[in-house]
Design a protein around this motif. Structure first.
Motif, mmCIF file in Angstrom:
data_model
loop_
_atom_site.group_PDB
_atom_site.id
_atom_site.type_symbol
_atom_site.label_atom_id
_atom_site.label_comp_id
_atom_site.label_asym_id
_atom_site.label_seq_id
_atom_site.Cartn_x
_atom_site.Cartn_y
_atom_site.Cartn_z
ATOM 1 N N UNK A 153 52.183 36.716 33.856
ATOM 2 C CA UNK A 153 50.774 36.399 33.967
ATOM 3 C C UNK A 153 50.523 35.047 33.290
ATOM 4 N N UNK A 154 49.280 34.581 33.344
ATOM 5 C CA UNK A 154 49.015 33.229 32.862
ATOM 6 C C UNK A 154 49.231 33.087 31.356
ATOM 7 N N UNK A 155 49.316 34.184 30.626
ATOM 8 C CA UNK A 155 49.620 34.087 29.195
ATOM 9 C C UNK A 155 51.109 34.194 28.923
ATOM 10 N N UNK A 167 45.575 44.096 33.639
ATOM 11 C CA UNK A 167 46.199 43.053 34.436
ATOM 12 C C UNK A 167 45.310 42.725 35.633
ATOM 13 N N UNK A 168 45.085 41.444 35.879
ATOM 14 C CA UNK A 168 44.391 41.031 37.084
ATOM 15 C C UNK A 168 45.311 41.102 38.287
ATOM 16 N N UNK A 169 44.733 41.013 39.468
ATOM 17 C CA UNK A 169 45.531 41.136 40.692
ATOM 18 C C UNK A 169 45.852 39.792 41.334
ATOM 19 N N UNK A 170 45.257 38.714 40.848
ATOM 20 C CA UNK A 170 45.449 37.403 41.470
ATOM 21 C C UNK A 170 46.689 36.691 40.923
ATOM 22 N N UNK A 171 47.408 36.015 41.798
ATOM 23 C CA UNK A 171 48.460 35.091 41.391
ATOM 24 C C UNK A 171 47.824 33.719 41.215
ATOM 25 N N UNK A 172 47.801 33.220 39.996
ATOM 26 C CA UNK A 172 47.104 31.963 39.710
ATOM 27 C C UNK A 172 47.881 30.743 40.193
ATOM 28 N N UNK A 192 42.389 24.091 41.720
ATOM 29 C CA UNK A 192 41.806 24.262 40.391
ATOM 30 C C UNK A 192 40.300 24.048 40.312
ATOM 31 N N UNK A 193 39.615 23.856 41.454
ATOM 32 C CA UNK A 193 38.188 23.561 41.381
ATOM 33 C C UNK A 193 37.302 24.580 42.079
ATOM 34 N N UNK A 194 37.857 25.398 42.967
ATOM 35 C CA UNK A 194 37.029 26.422 43.612
ATOM 36 C C UNK A 194 37.682 27.792 43.649
ATOM 37 N N UNK A 195 38.985 27.855 43.437
ATOM 38 C CA UNK A 195 39.651 29.160 43.546
ATOM 39 C C UNK A 195 39.594 29.879 42.209
ATOM 40 N N UNK A 196 38.707 30.857 42.148
ATOM 41 C CA UNK A 196 38.511 31.588 40.903
ATOM 42 C C UNK A 196 39.735 32.412 40.521
ATOM 43 N N UNK A 197 40.624 32.681 41.487
ATOM 44 C CA UNK A 197 41.859 33.370 41.162
ATOM 45 C C UNK A 197 42.701 32.602 40.170
ATOM 46 N N UNK A 198 42.541 31.293 40.123
ATOM 47 C CA UNK A 198 43.189 30.476 39.119
ATOM 48 C C UNK A 198 42.252 30.188 37.950
ATOM 49 N N UNK A 199 41.052 29.696 38.265
ATOM 50 C CA UNK A 199 40.123 29.249 37.229
ATOM 51 C C UNK A 199 39.771 30.381 36.278
ATOM 52 N N UNK A 200 39.347 31.506 36.815
ATOM 53 C CA UNK A 200 38.893 32.602 35.957
ATOM 54 C C UNK A 200 40.052 33.297 35.253
ATOM 55 N N UNK A 201 41.233 33.322 35.884
ATOM 56 C CA UNK A 201 42.396 33.907 35.219
ATOM 57 C C UNK A 201 42.706 33.189 33.919
ATOM 58 N N UNK A 202 42.785 31.868 33.987
ATOM 59 C CA UNK A 202 43.097 31.092 32.788
ATOM 60 C C UNK A 202 41.916 31.102 31.827
ATOM 61 N N UNK A 203 40.708 30.945 32.363
ATOM 62 C CA UNK A 203 39.523 30.855 31.516
ATOM 63 C C UNK A 203 39.267 32.150 30.740
ATOM 64 N N UNK A 204 39.507 33.297 31.342
ATOM 65 C CA UNK A 204 39.250 34.562 30.645
ATOM 66 C C UNK A 204 40.115 34.695 29.399
ATOM 67 N N UNK A 205 41.379 34.273 29.486
ATOM 68 C CA UNK A 205 42.244 34.311 28.308
ATOM 69 C C UNK A 205 41.789 33.294 27.262
#
Length: 400
Positions: free
Chosen positions: A287-289, A298-303, A308-321
Motif C-alpha cells: 500500500x502507499x505506506x 485497506x483501501x481497494x484502489x491501486x494508487x 495526480x490531479x483528478x484521480x482520487x484513487x491516488x490523491x486520497x490514498x496518499x492524502x489520508x495517510x
C-alpha cells in the motif's frame, strides 16, 4: 462534510496476533507499481512543460510477464526476456501538437529499472509493450472544465492511519536495510527481490525473509549455504537493534534443502523472480505506506500510475495517510488516527463527500477536546490540495 469521532475499535497493539508483509523493490509487483508511477510522473512533467497543466492519463494497468533463464552455479543466461506491458489511458495530442507518449513511457520505465535493479539491463532483459489509448470523452472532458480545482474522476474511498506499529516498522525497516546500498556493497550476492513476512504473537516477533542469492557470485551449493549462514547472522544482528519485543526470530529462504543442488536453493540470475518464476501486476504490492498490514483497514484502489490531479484513487490514498500522521503529530492527546476520504465523481477534489477522522485518544483525553484542531488540519490540507497534487506529480510521495 468533515466528521471527527472516537475510534470505537481496539488498537492493533491490543490484538494478540498481527501480520505484516513488505515486498521489496525487486519483487515483480513492486516493479509494476513503481515503474508505472514513474511513467505517470514523466508524463505529468511533459504535459506541464508543453501545456502548463497535467492532462488526462492513468497508467495503472500493467503486467510484468516473467521471462526465462538458464542458470547454473557461477552464472547463466537469459533465454527469453521479461515483458513489461504498459497500459491504460493517456493524452496523445492537443490540437495539432503531438506528445511522444510511447517513448516517454518506455524511457521512464527503463530508467527506473536501470536505477533500481543492478543486474537487469532494460535494453537486453526486458521487452516493452505499450497498450495505452486515448481516454473517453467524459473523463478527458474533466480536464477541460473551468475551475481552479480539478473534479474527481471517480466515486471512491480511501483510508489512512498513523502511527505504524512496531511490527510494521520492523518489517519495513528490515527490507529497506537489506536493499540499502550499504548492504548491497557488503553483500553483492544478494538480489533485490526481497519479501519480508512478519508475525507478532503477543510480544514475540517472527520475520520470514525470502531473498535470492545471485548465481554469478555463488560457485557451488556449499558456498550458497555458507553465504546464507552469514546473511542470516546479519539479519539477526539487525533484529537485536529493534526495540519493543520479547523473543525475536528470523529465517531466510525456508524452502532451501541441502543436497538437492539447484532444486534446493533460492538462486537468481538477475535478482528478481520475474526473470523466470513470477509475474507481477499493478495493485498487488505494498500500500502507499509501504506495507501490507492484514490487521489494518485497506483501501481497494491501486494508487500507482494514476494521474495526480483528478484521480482520487491516488490523491486520497496518499492524502489520508498524510492527514492521519499530521493529526497524531500536531494534536496533543491523540494516540492513533484513522482518516477516511470519500469522493463523489464530478465534485472538486478539495470538497470530498466525506472526510472522517476516527481518533483513539490517550488515557485521560477526550475526542471532543481535540475535534476542532483535527478538523482544522483536514481543512488546511484540502485548501492546499493543488499544491499537494503537484507534489504527487513530481513523485515526492512514494506509492509502494
Amino acid at each position: 462534510m468533515i466528521t471527527i469521532e472516537a475510534f470505537r475499535g481496539n488498537s492493533i497493539l491490543d490484538q494478540q496476533v498481527e501480520i505484516v508483509e513488505r515486498k521489496g523493490k525487486g519483487h515483480p509487483d513492486y516493479i509494476c507499481d513503481a515503474a508505472m508511477d514513474a511513467v505517470s510522473v514523466a508524463l505529468s512533467q511533459e504535459y506541464l512543460r508543453q501545456f502548463g497543466r497535467i492532462l488526462h492519463h492513468n497508467i495503472d494497468k500493467s503486467l510484468l510477464a516473467a521471462g526465462s533463464v538458464e542458470m547454473r552455479f557461477g552464472g547463466g543466461r537469459v533465454t527469453r526476456p521479461m515483458e513489461l506491458i504498459i497500459g491504460d489511458r493517456a493524452t496523445f495530442s492537443v490540437g495539432d501538437r503531438r506528445i511522444a507518449v510511447e517513448k516517454i513511457a518506455i524511457d521512464a520505465a527503463r530508467e527506473w529499472i536501470r536505477r533500481n535493479l543492478r543486474f537487469v539491463d532494460p535494453e537486453l532483459h526486458v521487452d516493452f509493450r505499450v497498450v495505452l489509448a486515448q481516454g473517453s470523452e467524459e473523463l478527458t472532458g474533466i480536464f477541460a472544465r473551468p475551475g481552479e480545482v480539478m473534479a474527481a474522476n471517480d466515486t471512491s474511498a480511501a483510508i489512512g492511519y498513523w502511527p505504524l506499529s512496531p511490527t510494521e516498522l520492523a518489517v519495513l525497516s528490515l527490507e529497506q536495510h537489506l536493499n540499502a546500498r550499504e548492504f548491497k556493497e557488503r553483500f553483492p550476492e544478494t538480489g533485490e527481490d526481497i519479501k519480508v513476512m512478519g508475525m507478532r504473537w503477543g510480544n514475540d516477533l517472527e520475520l520470514i525473509v525470502a531473498m535470492p542469492l545471485l548465481a554469478r557470485f555463488i560457485e557451488s551449493e556449499g558456498e550458497y549455504f555458507a553465504r546464507k549462514k552469514i546473511i542470516e547472522r546479519e539479519i539477526g544482528e539487525f533484529l537485536t537493534g529493534i526495540p519493543g519485543f520479547g523473543r525475536k526470530l528470523a529465517s531466510l529462504n525456508t524452502l532451501d534443502e541441502p543436497g538437492r543442488g539447484l532444486g534446493g536453493v533460492y538462486l537468481s540470475l538477475l535478482g528478481t523472480s520475474a526473470e523466470d518464476a513470477d509475474s507481477g501486476q499493478v495493485g498487488r504490492g505494498n500500500r502507499v505506506n509501504g506495507i501490507i498490514a492484514l490487521g489494518r483497514p485497506l483501501g481497494t484502489e491501486a494508487a500507482a500510475g494514476k494521474n495526480p490531479v483528478s484521480h482520487v484513487g491516488k490523491i486520497y490514498n496518499v492524502l489520508s495517510h498524510r492527514l492521519a500522521r499530521e493529526i497524531c503529530e500536531e494534536v496533543e492527546g491523540v494516540k492513533e488516527a484513522h482518516v477516511i476520504l470519500l469522493s463523489r465523481i464530478g465534485a472538486p477534489i478539495d470538497r470530498p463527500l466525506m472526510a472522517a477522522a476516527q481518533l483513539l485518544m490517550k488515557k485521560g483525553k477526550l475526542t471532543g477536546d481535540v475535534a476542532t484542531r483535527a478538523e482544522e488540519i483536514i481543512e488546511r490540507r484540502l485548501a492546499g490540495i493543488n499544491g499537494f497534487c503537484m507534489e504527487l506529480a513530481a513523485g515526492k510521495y512514494p506509492v509502494c
